[in-house]
Design a protein around this motif. Structure first.
Motif, PDB file in Angstrom:
ATOM      1  N   ILE A   3     -27.437 -48.308  -4.812  1.00  0.00           N
ATOM      2  CA  ILE A   3     -27.190 -49.093  -3.606  1.00  0.00           C
ATOM      3  C   ILE A   3     -28.501 -49.767  -3.244  1.00  0.00           C
ATOM      4  CG2 ILE A   3     -26.618 -49.025  -1.156  1.00  0.00           C
ATOM      5  CD1 ILE A   3     -24.583 -46.915  -1.773  1.00  0.00           C
ATOM      6  N   ARG A   4     -28.440 -51.067  -3.048  1.00  0.00           N
ATOM      7  CA  ARG A   4     -29.647 -51.818  -2.699  1.00  0.00           C
ATOM      8  C   ARG A   4     -29.302 -52.894  -1.690  1.00  0.00           C
ATOM      9  NH1 ARG A   4     -29.034 -56.747  -4.623  1.00  0.00           N
ATOM     10  NH2 ARG A   4     -28.184 -57.164  -6.690  1.00  0.00           N
ATOM     11  N   LYS A   5     -30.349 -53.436  -1.086  1.00  0.00           N
ATOM     12  CA  LYS A   5     -30.168 -54.525  -0.132  1.00  0.00           C
ATOM     13  C   LYS A   5     -29.645 -55.753  -0.875  1.00  0.00           C
ATOM     14  CE  LYS A   5     -32.501 -56.262   3.982  1.00  0.00           C
ATOM     15  NZ  LYS A   5     -31.610 -57.375   4.082  1.00  0.00           N
ATOM     16  N   ILE A  58     -25.695 -54.648   2.048  1.00  0.00           N
ATOM     17  CA  ILE A  58     -25.972 -53.790   0.894  1.00  0.00           C
ATOM     18  C   ILE A  58     -24.925 -54.048  -0.188  1.00  0.00           C
ATOM     19  CG2 ILE A  58     -27.175 -51.975   2.179  1.00  0.00           C
ATOM     20  CD1 ILE A  58     -24.530 -50.310   1.945  1.00  0.00           C
ATOM     21  N   LYS A  95     -20.089 -43.957  -0.225  1.00  0.00           N
ATOM     22  CA  LYS A  95     -21.543 -44.043  -0.393  1.00  0.00           C
ATOM     23  C   LYS A  95     -22.124 -45.216   0.388  1.00  0.00           C
ATOM     24  CE  LYS A  95     -22.671 -41.548  -4.593  1.00  0.00           C
ATOM     25  NZ  LYS A  95     -21.456 -41.042  -5.157  1.00  0.00           N
ATOM     26  N   THR A  98     -21.995 -44.374   4.159  1.00  0.00           N
ATOM     27  CA  THR A  98     -23.034 -43.405   4.519  1.00  0.00           C
ATOM     28  C   THR A  98     -24.385 -44.103   4.670  1.00  0.00           C
ATOM     29  OG1 THR A  98     -21.835 -41.626   3.413  1.00  0.00           O
ATOM     30  CG2 THR A  98     -24.187 -41.264   3.802  1.00  0.00           C
ATOM     31  N   PHE A  99     -24.682 -45.001   3.757  1.00  0.00           N
ATOM     32  CA  PHE A  99     -25.928 -45.774   3.797  1.00  0.00           C
ATOM     33  C   PHE A  99     -25.987 -46.606   5.083  1.00  0.00           C
ATOM     34  CE2 PHE A  99     -29.030 -48.934   2.613  1.00  0.00           C
ATOM     35  CZ  PHE A  99     -29.857 -48.315   1.690  1.00  0.00           C
ATOM     36  N   GLN A 102     -26.487 -44.439   8.179  1.00  0.00           N
ATOM     37  CA  GLN A 102     -27.893 -44.024   8.275  1.00  0.00           C
ATOM     38  C   GLN A 102     -28.756 -45.157   8.835  1.00  0.00           C
ATOM     39  OE1 GLN A 102     -28.548 -42.739   4.223  1.00  0.00           O
ATOM     40  NE2 GLN A 102     -27.953 -40.639   4.672  1.00  0.00           N
ATOM     41  N   GLU A 103     -28.503 -46.385   8.403  1.00  0.00           N
ATOM     42  CA  GLU A 103     -29.236 -47.538   8.913  1.00  0.00           C
ATOM     43  C   GLU A 103     -29.006 -47.702  10.417  1.00  0.00           C
ATOM     44  OE1 GLU A 103     -31.683 -50.901   9.081  1.00  0.00           O
ATOM     45  OE2 GLU A 103     -31.514 -49.397   7.497  1.00  0.00           O
TER      46      GLU A 103
END
Length: 154
Positions: A3-5, A58, A95, A98-99, A102-103
């Protein structure tokens, strides 16, 4: 899974996932007129450039292929969450969500909200969201039912 921006170079793949997922996955919850109206949103280039420029974006990649994307607007609104039709039921949405949560927590947000399709409602409920209201949105003269949903963050 990575997972990335996301960035402007991801836009073509994001648009393909947006239209393909609506066509293949949402057809059980919406009729063909509704599907066609909804996926026509991919044609609004200015809107998508605004998403890339102004939202926290993301992307999820599996073996180099984009499996999904998710966007967070103004720190507390999940604007878009789409999983590639070939990567459904593999934990990609969980996933990414969740990311994003968290952000939002890092940004000290107290509440997450989203306007959620019939198709995605059960996923958001599993993530702890509650339906605030059922609503009908008008896209090119076609009504689509979705749900205003919220989740309190700790």
């Amino acid at each position: 899974m990575i997972i990335r921006k996301g960035n402007i170079n991801d836009l073509t793949e994001m648009l393909k996932i947006f239209t393909d997922t609506i066509t293949a996955i949402c057809k059980h919850d919406y009729n063909s007129d509704q599907i066609n109206a909804w996926k026509s949103g991919a044609e609004n280039e200015e809107r998508w450039l605004q998403v890339i420029d102004h939202q926290f974006v993301i992307v999820a990649k599996v073996n180099g292929q984009m499996a999904g994307f998710c966007t967070l607007d103004q720190g507390n609104y999940i604007d878009l969450l789409f999983v590639h039709k070939d990567f459904q039921q593999q934990g990609v949405a969980r996933k990414m969500y969740t990311f994003i949560e968290q952000e939002a927590t890092l940004r000290k947000e107290k509440l997450l909200s989203s306007d959620v399709s019939k198709t995605a409602r059960s996923f958001f409920e599993k993530m702890g969201f509650k339906v605030i209201s059922e609503q009908t949105v008008d896209i090119k003269g076609i009504g689509l039912t979705n749900y205003k949903m919220e989740k309190e963050l700790n």
